[in-house]
Scaffold this motif. Sequence first.
Motif, PDB file in Angstrom:
ATOM      1  N   CYS A   1       0.846  -1.193   0.000  1.00  0.00           N
ATOM      2  CA  CYS A   1       0.000   0.000   0.000  1.00  0.00           C
ATOM      3  C   CYS A   1       0.887   1.252   0.000  1.00  0.00           C
ATOM      4  O   CYS A   1       2.085   1.149   0.285  1.00  0.00           O
ATOM      5  N   PRO A   2       0.303   2.444  -0.333  1.00  0.00           N
ATOM      6  CA  PRO A   2      -1.127   2.785  -0.285  1.00  0.00           C
ATOM      7  C   PRO A   2      -1.942   2.071  -1.354  1.00  0.00           C
ATOM      8  O   PRO A   2      -1.526   1.999  -2.505  1.00  0.00           O
ATOM      9  N   CYS A   3      -3.113   1.541  -0.916  1.00  0.00           N
ATOM     10  CA  CYS A   3      -3.926   0.695  -1.773  1.00  0.00           C
ATOM     11  C   CYS A   3      -5.210   1.406  -2.191  1.00  0.00           C
ATOM     12  O   CYS A   3      -5.673   2.341  -1.536  1.00  0.00           O
ATOM     13  N   VAL A   4      -5.767   0.925  -3.291  1.00  0.00           N
ATOM     14  CA  VAL A   4      -7.022   1.461  -3.807  1.00  0.00           C
ATOM     15  C   VAL A   4      -7.856   0.326  -4.379  1.00  0.00           C
ATOM     16  O   VAL A   4      -7.324  -0.735  -4.734  1.00  0.00           O
ATOM     17  N   VAL A   5      -9.160   0.556  -4.436  1.00  0.00           N
ATOM     18  CA  VAL A   5     -10.032  -0.260  -5.268  1.00  0.00           C
ATOM     19  C   VAL A   5     -10.116   0.448  -6.612  1.00  0.00           C
ATOM     20  O   VAL A   5     -10.505   1.615  -6.686  1.00  0.00           O
ATOM     21  N   ARG A   6      -9.728  -0.239  -7.656  1.00  0.00           N
ATOM     22  CA  ARG A   6      -9.725   0.371  -8.987  1.00  0.00           C
ATOM     23  C   ARG A   6     -10.889  -0.172  -9.803  1.00  0.00           C
ATOM     24  O   ARG A   6     -11.111  -1.388  -9.858  1.00  0.00           O
ATOM     25  N   ALA A   7     -11.646   0.745 -10.421  1.00  0.00           N
ATOM     26  CA  ALA A   7     -12.722   0.382 -11.350  1.00  0.00           C
ATOM     27  C   ALA A   7     -12.288   0.804 -12.747  1.00  0.00           C
ATOM     28  O   ALA A   7     -11.764   1.902 -12.934  1.00  0.00           O
ATOM     29  N   ARG A   8     -12.536  -0.067 -13.707  1.00  0.00           N
ATOM     30  CA  ARG A   8     -12.059   0.203 -15.073  1.00  0.00           C
ATOM     31  C   ARG A   8     -13.043  -0.385 -16.075  1.00  0.00           C
ATOM     32  O   ARG A   8     -13.426  -1.550 -15.975  1.00  0.00           O
ATOM     33  N   THR A   9     -13.472   0.445 -17.051  1.00  0.00           N
ATOM     34  CA  THR A   9     -14.344  -0.078 -18.095  1.00  0.00           C
ATOM     35  C   THR A   9     -13.528  -0.936 -19.053  1.00  0.00           C
ATOM     36  O   THR A   9     -12.380  -0.628 -19.360  1.00  0.00           O
ATOM     37  N   LEU A  10     -14.123  -2.014 -19.518  1.00  0.00           N
ATOM     38  CA  LEU A  10     -13.445  -2.927 -20.435  1.00  0.00           C
ATOM     39  C   LEU A  10     -13.815  -2.546 -21.865  1.00  0.00           C
ATOM     40  O   LEU A  10     -14.733  -3.120 -22.470  1.00  0.00           O
ATOM     41  N   ALA A  11     -13.135  -1.545 -22.380  1.00  0.00           N
ATOM     42  CA  ALA A  11     -13.382  -1.064 -23.740  1.00  0.00           C
ATOM     43  C   ALA A  11     -12.474  -1.816 -24.703  1.00  0.00           C
ATOM     44  O   ALA A  11     -11.359  -2.229 -24.338  1.00  0.00           O
TER      45      ALA A  11
ATOM     46  N   VAL B   1     -12.451   4.064 -19.072  1.00  0.00           N
ATOM     47  CA  VAL B   1     -12.689   5.005 -17.977  1.00  0.00           C
ATOM     48  C   VAL B   1     -12.197   4.343 -16.697  1.00  0.00           C
ATOM     49  O   VAL B   1     -12.553   3.196 -16.402  1.00  0.00           O
ATOM     50  N   VAL B   2     -11.380   5.054 -15.933  1.00  0.00           N
ATOM     51  CA  VAL B   2     -10.758   4.490 -14.740  1.00  0.00           C
ATOM     52  C   VAL B   2     -11.064   5.375 -13.545  1.00  0.00           C
ATOM     53  O   VAL B   2     -11.011   6.603 -13.632  1.00  0.00           O
ATOM     54  N   GLY B   3     -11.403   4.754 -12.417  1.00  0.00           N
ATOM     55  CA  GLY B   3     -11.618   5.478 -11.170  1.00  0.00           C
ATOM     56  C   GLY B   3     -11.115   4.649 -10.003  1.00  0.00           C
ATOM     57  O   GLY B   3     -11.026   3.416 -10.092  1.00  0.00           O
ATOM     58  N   THR B   4     -10.767   5.296  -8.894  1.00  0.00           N
ATOM     59  CA  THR B   4     -10.234   4.589  -7.735  1.00  0.00           C
ATOM     60  C   THR B   4     -10.848   5.129  -6.448  1.00  0.00           C
ATOM     61  O   THR B   4     -11.338   6.269  -6.402  1.00  0.00           O
ATOM     62  N   ALA B   5     -10.817   4.310  -5.422  1.00  0.00           N
ATOM     63  CA  ALA B   5     -11.210   4.709  -4.072  1.00  0.00           C
ATOM     64  C   ALA B   5     -10.192   4.115  -3.099  1.00  0.00           C
ATOM     65  O   ALA B   5      -9.809   2.940  -3.228  1.00  0.00           O
ATOM     66  N   ALA B   6      -9.744   4.898  -2.145  1.00  0.00           N
ATOM     67  CA  ALA B   6      -8.695   4.448  -1.223  1.00  0.00           C
ATOM     68  C   ALA B   6      -9.219   3.377  -0.268  1.00  0.00           C
ATOM     69  O   ALA B   6     -10.353   3.441   0.212  1.00  0.00           O
ATOM     70  N   ILE B   7      -8.375   2.389   0.002  1.00  0.00           N
ATOM     71  CA  ILE B   7      -8.685   1.351   0.977  1.00  0.00           C
ATOM     72  C   ILE B   7      -7.386   0.945   1.662  1.00  0.00           C
ATOM     73  O   ILE B   7      -6.325   0.897   1.018  1.00  0.00           O
ATOM     74  N   ASP B   8      -7.447   0.655   2.947  1.00  0.00           N
ATOM     75  CA  ASP B   8      -6.272   0.209   3.702  1.00  0.00           C
ATOM     76  C   ASP B   8      -6.370  -1.292   3.910  1.00  0.00           C
ATOM     77  O   ASP B   8      -7.255  -1.771   4.633  1.00  0.00           O
ATOM     78  N   VAL B   9      -5.500  -2.060   3.249  1.00  0.00           N
ATOM     79  CA  VAL B   9      -5.449  -3.513   3.433  1.00  0.00           C
ATOM     80  C   VAL B   9      -4.585  -3.771   4.658  1.00  0.00           C
ATOM     81  O   VAL B   9      -3.350  -3.672   4.604  1.00  0.00           O
ATOM     82  N   THR B  10      -5.210  -4.111   5.771  1.00  0.00           N
ATOM     83  CA  THR B  10      -4.545  -4.032   7.083  1.00  0.00           C
ATOM     84  C   THR B  10      -3.455  -5.056   7.312  1.00  0.00           C
ATOM     85  O   THR B  10      -2.487  -4.772   8.024  1.00  0.00           O
ATOM     86  N   ASP B  11      -3.572  -6.261   6.750  1.00  0.00           N
ATOM     87  CA  ASP B  11      -2.567  -7.291   7.045  1.00  0.00           C
ATOM     88  C   ASP B  11      -1.699  -7.609   5.834  1.00  0.00           C
ATOM     89  O   ASP B  11      -1.171  -8.716   5.722  1.00  0.00           O
ATOM     90  N   LEU B  12      -1.527  -6.664   4.959  1.00  0.00           N
ATOM     91  CA  LEU B  12      -0.785  -6.918   3.728  1.00  0.00           C
ATOM     92  C   LEU B  12       0.715  -6.923   3.964  1.00  0.00           C
ATOM     93  O   LEU B  12       1.265  -6.020   4.607  1.00  0.00           O
ATOM     94  N   THR B  13       1.373  -7.951   3.462  1.00  0.00           N
ATOM     95  CA  THR B  13       2.839  -8.010   3.459  1.00  0.00           C
ATOM     96  C   THR B  13       3.273  -8.215   2.008  1.00  0.00           C
ATOM     97  O   THR B  13       3.206  -9.322   1.471  1.00  0.00           O
TER      98      THR B  13
END
Length: 291
Positions: free
Chosen positions: A104-114, A121-133
């Motif tokens: 991280c810093p991590c995000v959820v990424r949304a992407r249209t499959l054109a 079209v791409v958009g993101t929202a922040a998310i914290d993946v708490t146990d990520l190594t």
Amino acid sequence: MTGRRTSACALALVLAAGAGGLPSAPATATAPQVAVAPTDAPVGAPVTVTLTGWPTGTVQLEICGNQARRGALDCAAGAARQLYVADPQPLAARLTVAAPPVACPCVVRARTLAPDAAASVVGTAAIDVTDLTAPVAPAGPDRTGLRLTGLSVAPAERDWATVFALRGEIVIDVDLRNDGTAEVGAAQLSLLTGRPGRPTSVVEATDVAPLPAGRGTTVRIVVPVNGPLYGRYAVQGRLTTADPVGDADAVVFEVQTERYPWGWAALAGLLVVGLLVRQTVGWRRDHRSAS
């Protein structure tokens, strides 16, 4: 009897004109947005992703590290989920948090499959993946990160041309921000306008000034409308840049608004008042003559 018929006709005229004399309805702006809840979760936990204002088509959701700066290289593509968006209304979907290949810093990424990846079209929202190594992503070249942060339609001017629908134009404020590490250089905003669902009139493209990294700006655009501005209109915009924005080279949006000029209704109302006054004066004159 003639006076009554005249008044009835005048009243009908006012009602007909009054249907178009209502104040303008508030504009609705649609820009692709991504939201996630909760905003922190461990690997394997479900989260809810909400898409708002996305174009019709298939959208892929995935968890990415490094803020998805390198695109698919930073994302857990093998655990991605796809869903179909039918309209711009909010659409919620559950996504299982997967471990991205980088930290991280991590995000959820949304992407249209054109078919054309550059048109996605791409958009993101922040998310914290708490146990990520996971390893830190290697340093790469600076990238732009242009995104749309707001859309609004300016109120119509109160002049004779707009009050009587003699001239048509829609003024839009487009808020942009560059979250990347490089300046957004040459950018151009192309527009289509028309009735909702079928905007076909091409508007002359607008050049956007360079936007430094970490800065925001508001671009005001005056969109001319062919003929009188009456009823509901939609404006579709596409901001293209010389350098890719994430996995795409464009930011897209749509805004809708309603305009109903009230000048003709006011004139019809004055006509009714004048006819009623004339009828009253005539009735009194006839009454006095009969006496």
